[in-house]
Design a protein around this motif. Structure first.
Motif, short mmCIF file in Angstrom:
data_model
loop_
_atom_site.label_atom_id
_atom_site.label_comp_id
_atom_site.label_asym_id
_atom_site.label_seq_id
_atom_site.Cartn_x
_atom_site.Cartn_y
_atom_site.Cartn_z
N MET A 241 0.86 -1.19 0.00
CA MET A 241 0.00 0.00 0.00
C MET A 241 0.90 1.24 0.00
O MET A 241 1.67 1.45 0.94
CB MET A 241 -0.91 0.00 1.23
CG MET A 241 -1.85 1.19 1.31
SD MET A 241 -2.94 1.17 2.77
CE MET A 241 -4.12 -0.09 2.33
N ASN A 242 0.80 2.07 -1.06
CA ASN A 242 1.66 3.25 -1.15
C ASN A 242 1.19 4.35 -0.20
O ASN A 242 0.11 4.27 0.38
CB ASN A 242 1.73 3.76 -2.60
CG ASN A 242 0.35 4.11 -3.15
OD1 ASN A 242 -0.38 4.93 -2.59
ND2 ASN A 242 -0.02 3.48 -4.27
N GLN A 243 2.02 5.37 -0.06
CA GLN A 243 1.78 6.41 0.95
C GLN A 243 0.47 7.17 0.71
O GLN A 243 -0.27 7.45 1.65
CB GLN A 243 2.95 7.40 0.96
CG GLN A 243 2.87 8.41 2.10
CD GLN A 243 2.92 7.75 3.48
OE1 GLN A 243 3.80 6.95 3.76
NE2 GLN A 243 1.95 8.08 4.33
N ASN A 244 0.21 7.49 -0.54
CA ASN A 244 -1.02 8.22 -0.83
C ASN A 244 -2.26 7.38 -0.50
O ASN A 244 -3.25 7.90 0.01
CB ASN A 244 -1.05 8.65 -2.29
CG ASN A 244 -0.28 9.94 -2.53
OD1 ASN A 244 -0.07 10.72 -1.61
ND2 ASN A 244 0.16 10.15 -3.76
N THR A 245 -2.20 6.10 -0.81
CA THR A 245 -3.32 5.22 -0.49
C THR A 245 -3.51 5.13 1.02
O THR A 245 -4.65 5.16 1.52
CB THR A 245 -3.11 3.82 -1.08
OG1 THR A 245 -3.08 3.92 -2.51
CG2 THR A 245 -4.24 2.87 -0.68
N GLN A 246 -2.41 5.03 1.77
CA GLN A 246 -2.51 5.01 3.23
C GLN A 246 -3.21 6.28 3.75
O GLN A 246 -4.07 6.22 4.62
CB GLN A 246 -1.11 4.91 3.84
CG GLN A 246 -0.43 3.57 3.66
CD GLN A 246 0.92 3.52 4.35
OE1 GLN A 246 1.05 3.87 5.53
NE2 GLN A 246 1.95 3.11 3.63
N THR A 247 -2.81 7.41 3.20
CA THR A 247 -3.42 8.67 3.63
C THR A 247 -4.90 8.71 3.33
O THR A 247 -5.72 9.12 4.17
CB THR A 247 -2.71 9.86 2.94
OG1 THR A 247 -1.33 9.87 3.32
CG2 THR A 247 -3.35 11.18 3.35
N ILE A 248 -5.28 8.26 2.15
CA ILE A 248 -6.69 8.27 1.76
C ILE A 248 -7.51 7.36 2.66
O ILE A 248 -8.60 7.74 3.12
CB ILE A 248 -6.84 7.85 0.28
CG1 ILE A 248 -6.28 8.95 -0.63
CG2 ILE A 248 -8.31 7.60 -0.07
CD1 ILE A 248 -6.14 8.53 -2.08
N VAL A 249 -7.02 6.16 2.93
CA VAL A 249 -7.76 5.23 3.79
C VAL A 249 -7.92 5.82 5.19
O VAL A 249 -8.98 5.71 5.81
CB VAL A 249 -7.07 3.85 3.85
CG1 VAL A 249 -7.79 2.93 4.83
CG2 VAL A 249 -7.04 3.21 2.46
N THR A 250 -6.86 6.47 5.68
CA THR A 250 -6.94 7.11 7.01
C THR A 250 -7.99 8.21 7.03
O THR A 250 -8.78 8.31 7.98
CB THR A 250 -5.56 7.69 7.39
OG1 THR A 250 -4.59 6.64 7.40
CG2 THR A 250 -5.62 8.33 8.77
#
Length: 290
Positions: free
Chosen positions: A1-10
């Motif tokens: 899971m890339n950083q942008n995806t992590q941010t979006i899920v959060t």
């Protein structure tokens, strides 16, 4: 899971807590105290600790400060120990249903602001993908995150419309009772209710204006809601042979059907993405400790 995806899920996880605050605009026999405390914990933890949301707020100047203040104001007024809207006593939670407009005034704009952040993260990710080498594009993909965002947004629109239309129907009925009791004349009571109706109409317009859905099923629901609003404010006649209760019931049935499908779609993707985020965070922490 890339950083942008992590941010979006959060951010989506946060928006779920904001969206679920609208639960307290629905009449229920019992409210889950543990769920109430969990929402409160999420809403505060994300702005009190080193999280993607806090980082965005801290780097957004005055707008970030205003957003932080708005979040804390919602927590105080809805979830706080001195709240007059929601009160916890032992294992019971009671809700003052005369204060729904206060909940709308907090939750709806906060959800919209978090959604704007999600849009920004997606735009950033798409720029990175466009500039990346072909072999690196897959690792930067946000396809799953975008699917989750669309699913949450559908769920939010359904819940927002359900609670707002319920409130509109109640206020409209109260308005007619007040006018009938005054033999058709305007009174301080009917004027006060009319002002609340205008606030709800404005909220419905805001939910419509910020929607990203364009499919026929969503638009059918939206059109029915808009028609009901216009009937309530005298800009559209009732359909031939219909009374207001008939139209109100039809609109609510349409919203509930949409909500059922939206909830199923959201639940099909949300738990897996949250679990993947948790595993990614654990892996990142392990790598740092190594």
């Amino acid at each position: 899971m890339n950083q942008n995806t992590q941010t979006i899920v959060t951010l989506i996880h946060y928006n779920v807590a904001v969206r679920d605050t609208l639960e307290y605009c629905l009449q229920k026999n019992v409210y889950d105290v543990k769920a109430f405390e969990a929402k409160k914990n999420t809403l505060l933890t994300e702005v009190n600790n080193n999280t993607p949301l806090k980082a965005i707020l801290d780097n957004s100047g005055d707008n970030g400060k205003k957003m932080d203040d708005a979040i804390r104001a919602m927590v105080d007024e809805v979830y706080g120990e001195k709240s007059t809207i929601c009160k916890v006593s032992g294992n019971a939670l009671t809700v003052d249903h005369a204060q729904h407009l206060a909940i709308f005034a907090h939750a709806l704009p906060i959800h919209d602001n978090i959604t704007s952040m999600i849009r920004g993260v997606i735009a950033d990710g798409e720029q990175k993908m466009a500039a990346a080498k072909e072999e690196d594009k897959a690792a930067l993909s946000m396809e799953d995150a975008r699917k989750l965002w669309l699913a949450e947004d559908r769920m939010f629109r359904a819940v927002a419309f359900l609670t707002l239309v319920n409130e509109l129907n109640k206020l409209f009925n109260d308005y007619n009772i007040a006018r009938n009791e005054a033999h058709g004349a305007n009174t301080p009571a009917s004027n006060f209710i009319g002002q609340d109706i205008q606030k709800i109409v404005g909220n419905i317009g805001g939910v419509r204006a910020n929607a990203i859905e364009t499919d026929a099923i969503y638009k059918n629901m939206e059109d029915k809601i808009n028609a009901l609003v216009e009937m309530c404010i005298g800009r559209r006649d009732l359909p031939a042979g219909k009374r207001f209760p008939d139209v109100q019931r039809d609109v609510l049935e349409t919203i509930n059907l949409y909500l059922r499908d939206a909830e199923a779609g959201f639940n099909a993707v949300y738990p897996d993405m949250v679990n993947a985020l948790i595993e990614q965070v654990k892996a990142d922490q392990a790598n740092k400790a190594a």
